[in-house]
Design a protein around this motif. Structure first.
Motif: not given
Length: 813
Positions: A601-607, A638-643, A645-650, A676-684
């Motif tokens: 959460n902190s990482t995404v907020t800062k980004l 995708e590389r910088v968001v921590p592992l 709860n990654k789906r929700d964070m993206l 592209m984010a949704r494809i990676a999360l299999d949310d077609y």
């Protein structure tokens, strides 16, 4: 005077016996001059008076308005303008600060070449002094573009505004009537010029303050804690200053009590003896590589530091090139010889690798290899220098030489300059991540003259060397007991013969993660420290130089300049620094830190905060533009968001990005990245909706090639997951037809690689007709790649991987 001498041991030189140190730095032409109110004393305005101090100006404005100014210029000016037109105040200011006569001291101090001049004064003393010296000064304010003026000579940055910018009827925002004529944190730090100001501080030979009082340096809280700055900061003050004032100034640099006139006299009488005659060969943007003599033997902790952080002294690389070591520490790549052979037919060779596979280390090996073999090698290291002049000077050398540009995509204009010169004596070694190369080549003239070598895959000898190095320093951990061949197989099979996979496995080992966590625990107690380390990781993954200036811009604070952090033992173990720059070089290490040691959460907020800032300044310079674009790209996020709860964070990141950044939702690029984010999360389903939104917003001459590649990717994924074989083949054929019409680049063939997955999961279930349709598509792409491969200079690139996968299908049907 006796009282002053007592301070000599602190950082003061009241007798000025060592001013030669300062004169020598000024003579280099790379010193910065700051002028405050005391500098303008001795000049005369159009009224025949000295320009007033802030206190006197406050009284003048208050008297004109008929009220008590209470020694507050800002409030006095604001109140005056409430009951008077701007033109009335402009007339007062123009008469007070339009200078008609300067002193000889002003002219003398402006005689040397200064890297940059900064002033908090409103008057035009500097303009007149420069004019008397036969120079024309470019007066700008902090609102002006640094990209336009940063490389210009004779630029004066008017921090509080200049009398020369005042018009007849309106006071511009750049003209600041502040409570004191100092570097105001409220305005200067948030200005467009502030990042360039920090660059100036980092790259200057000296920082010279003339005519400043203690109250003029409030900015010391932000910048002057840096020991690197303190060592090159000088204050020119007058002898009558109180011992306490001089002592307090000495906390931030060396103090000379010559006064303005005494300083000018020193310049007139003594500067010339330190001015070197112009050397025939002086480079600003390039540095020649030199072999170093040493007797040091590398230790295990240094090898571990190199493996994990990418940090190693050049002479240890030289040792690996020149001799067979009992304690091996570097995998010497066989492709050093391949590159050397390519230079017999090409003047330009690009080293390619995917994320974390060692292209920068390979460059360092190649630089050492060439130098040891008698070649002159010049590394590009400063985009702000006069690289055009440097290239001309290099061309004037009567010998074969090599120029090295790491991450060349950031310096396309430098490469174009070399290509335009077309000097057959100059050989150029470039590097970039594979994912950037095809797009970059479209921007470069004569790109067909640039050979490429991909170094992603280790051969068997190199795998054995890496296995031996890891074993020697004890990083195999619980796998140390495995037979040597089994460890070899781990690297070759499990880690796909790549540095990146192997080192990630080491970094993820519990003992390494615990060790890193222990180092970070004390540092993370301060939020600014955590943000600074996050900024270092972000820049490392972006492939942007880790200068203090760049770090502070991403961290949104200036802790990197703080000696408490820089000298912290734990910080130095993780991020050693030199010359105002972090010298670690490991994108894998940075990615590992973000994945396992930061709160999601902190990482995404800062980004999001960083993205918001760079959205507002994205057109200021190439640096700001690159940061902003990276913060939108899914491949980076995708590389910088921590592992955790990654789906929700993206999803949260992209949802908030479009609401916080005005106008972003109207751009096709944003919807492409979100898709592209949704494809990676299999949310077609959502991915398809976002792609359609992107197409709908792709107006005019927008190139839809990237959209088409992702649409094809989505259709292939749907073809693989679709149970009905006819619907599955419909998806596949749509994807194939779309790909056939795209450019022959890595983006196209990255999607074609998925044909093998379709074959593995669907082929046996297809009807005879659909099998024929699929094989025809494979044959079509296979033939196309056969033609393309004829022009390759190496077999280890994206298209070769794709060709091999298609070949596997045809060999097994």
């Amino acid at each position: 005077m006796d009282g002053l001498k007592k301070f000599d041991r602190l950082n003061m030189s009241p007798n000025n016996t060592d001013i030669s140190e300062l004169l020598e730095k000024i003579a280099s032409g790379n010193a910065i001059l700051f002028t405050g109110a005391g500098f303008s004393l001795g000049s005369e305005n159009v009224l025949g008076e000295e320009p007033p101090t802030v206190k006197k100006l406050t009284d003048i404005i208050a008297n004109e308005g008929g009220f008590d100014g209470e020694n507050n210029l800002k409030s006095t000016a604001n109140y005056f303008l409430k009951v008077n037109d701007d033109s009335v105040l402009i007339k007062i200011l123009s008469e007070l600060y339009t200078i008609k006569k300067i002193s000889p001291s002003h002219k003398a101090i402006l005689t040397p070449k200064w890297r940059r001049i900064y002033t908090t004064n409103y008057d035009n003393v500097i303009s007149l002094a420069m004019m008397d010296n036969g120079k024309v000064v470019k007066n700008i304010t902090t609102d002006d573009s640094s990209e336009t003026y940063f490389k210009e000579d004779n630029v004066c940055v008017n921090i509080n505004g200049s009398i020369e910018t005042l018009k007849n009827d309106v006071i511009p925002d750049s003209f600041k009537l502040t409570t004191s004529s100092y570097l105001s944190p409220d305005s200067f730090i948030t200005s467009r010029w502030f990042p360039s100001f920090k660059k100036d501080l980092e790259r200057s030979s000296a920082i010279v303050f003339v005519g400043y009082s203690l109250y003029d340096i409030e900015i010391q809280k932000i910048l002057f804690e840096s020991p690197e700055f303190k060592k090159k900061t000088y204050f020119i003050n007058h002898k009558s200053a109180s011992p306490l004032t001089l002592f307090e100034l000495s906390e931030f640099g060396k103090v000379y009590t010559t006064g303005v006139d005494g300083f000018a006299k020193e310049i007139v009488n003594n500067l010339q003896k330190y001015v070197r005659e112009e050397e025939a060969f002086y480079l600003e943007s390039f540095t020649e590589y030199k072999l170093e003599k040493h007797t040091e033997t590398i230790r295990d902790h240094q090898i571990i530091e190199f493996l994990l952080h990418g940090n190693i002294e050049n002479f240890f690389i030289d040792d690996s090139i020149t001799s067979k070591l009992m304690n091996p520490h570097i995998v010497m790549r066989d492709q050093l010889n391949e590159v050397n052979e390519l230079f017999k037919n090409f003047n330009y060779v690009t080293i390619l690798s995917d994320f974390g596979n060692g292209k920068t280390v390979f460059l360092r090996e190649m630089i050492s290899y060439l130098t040891i073999n008698g070649k002159r090698v010049f590394e590009f290291n400063d985009i702000d220098g006069d690289y055009s002049k440097d290239i001309e000077q290099l061309s004037s050398l009567n010998c074969e030489l090599y120029v090295v540009i790491d991450n060349y995509e950031m310096y396309i204009e430098v490469l174009q300059n070399i290509l335009l010169l077309n000097d057959p004596k100059i050989y150029v070694l470039l590097s970039t991540r594979s994912s950037n190369h095809d797009q970059n080549m479209q921007l470069i003239d004569k790109s067909d003259q640039i050979a490429q070598v991909n170094i992603d895959l280790l051969n068997d000898n190199e795998i054995s060397d890496l296995n031996n190095i890891i074993d020697t320093v004890g990083l195999w951990s619980e796998r140390a007991g495995l037979p040597e061949q089994r460890r070899f197989d781990l690297i070759k099979e499990n880690n796909k013969s790549q540095f990146s996979h192997t080192l990630l496995n080491i970094l993820q080992a519990p003992q390494i993660r615990d060790r890193i966590a222990n180092l970070l625990s004390s540092l993370f107690k301060k939020e600014d420290n955590k943000d600074t380390i996050l900024a270092i990781c972000i820049l490392e993954i972006m492939n942007i130089p880790l200068t203090y200036n760049n770090i502070s811009e991403i961290a949104l604070n200036n802790s990197i300049y703080n000696t408490e952090l820089i000298n912290n033992t734990d910080f130095k173990q993780l991020f050693p620094s030199k010359n105002n720059q972090i010298i670690s070089k490991s994108s894998l290490f940075a990615r590992n830190l973000l994945a396992y040691h930061f709160n999601p959460n902190s990482t995404v907020t800062k980004l999001l905060e960083v993205a918001e800032k760079f959205h507002s300044v994205r057109n200021n310079s190439e640096f700001e533009k690159k940061i902003y674009k990276s913060l939108l790209r899914f491949a980076f996020i995708e590389r910088v968001v921590p592992l955790t709860n990654k789906r929700d964070m993206l999803i949260r990141y992209y949802e908030q990005l479009k609401s916080r950044l005005g106008g972003l939702k109207n751009t096709p690029h944003f919807w492409l990245q979100y898709a592209m984010a949704r494809i990676a999360l299999d949310d077609y389903n959502n991915a398809q909706n976002y792609l359609e939104t992107a197409y709908a917003k792709a107006y005019g001459d927008y190139d839809t090639a990237y959209l088409d590649a992702q649409q094809a990717r989505l259709w292939i994924k749907l073809s693989i997951t679709e149970f009905d074989q006819n619907k599955s083949m419909d998806y596949f054929k749509k994807a194939h037809n779309l790909l056939c019409n795209l450019y022959d680049d890595q983006y196209k063939y990255r999607q074609v690689e998925a044909y093998l997955e379709y074959y593995d999961t669907k082929y046996t279930k297809l009807s005879k007709k659909n099998k024929a349709n699929f094989l025809n598509a494979v044959i079509e792409m296979h033939k196309k790649l056969q033609e393309l491969r004829k022009g390759y200079t190496t077999e280890s690139n994206r298209m070769d991987h794709c060709y091999n996968k298609l070949d596997h299908i045809l060999q097994n049907t």
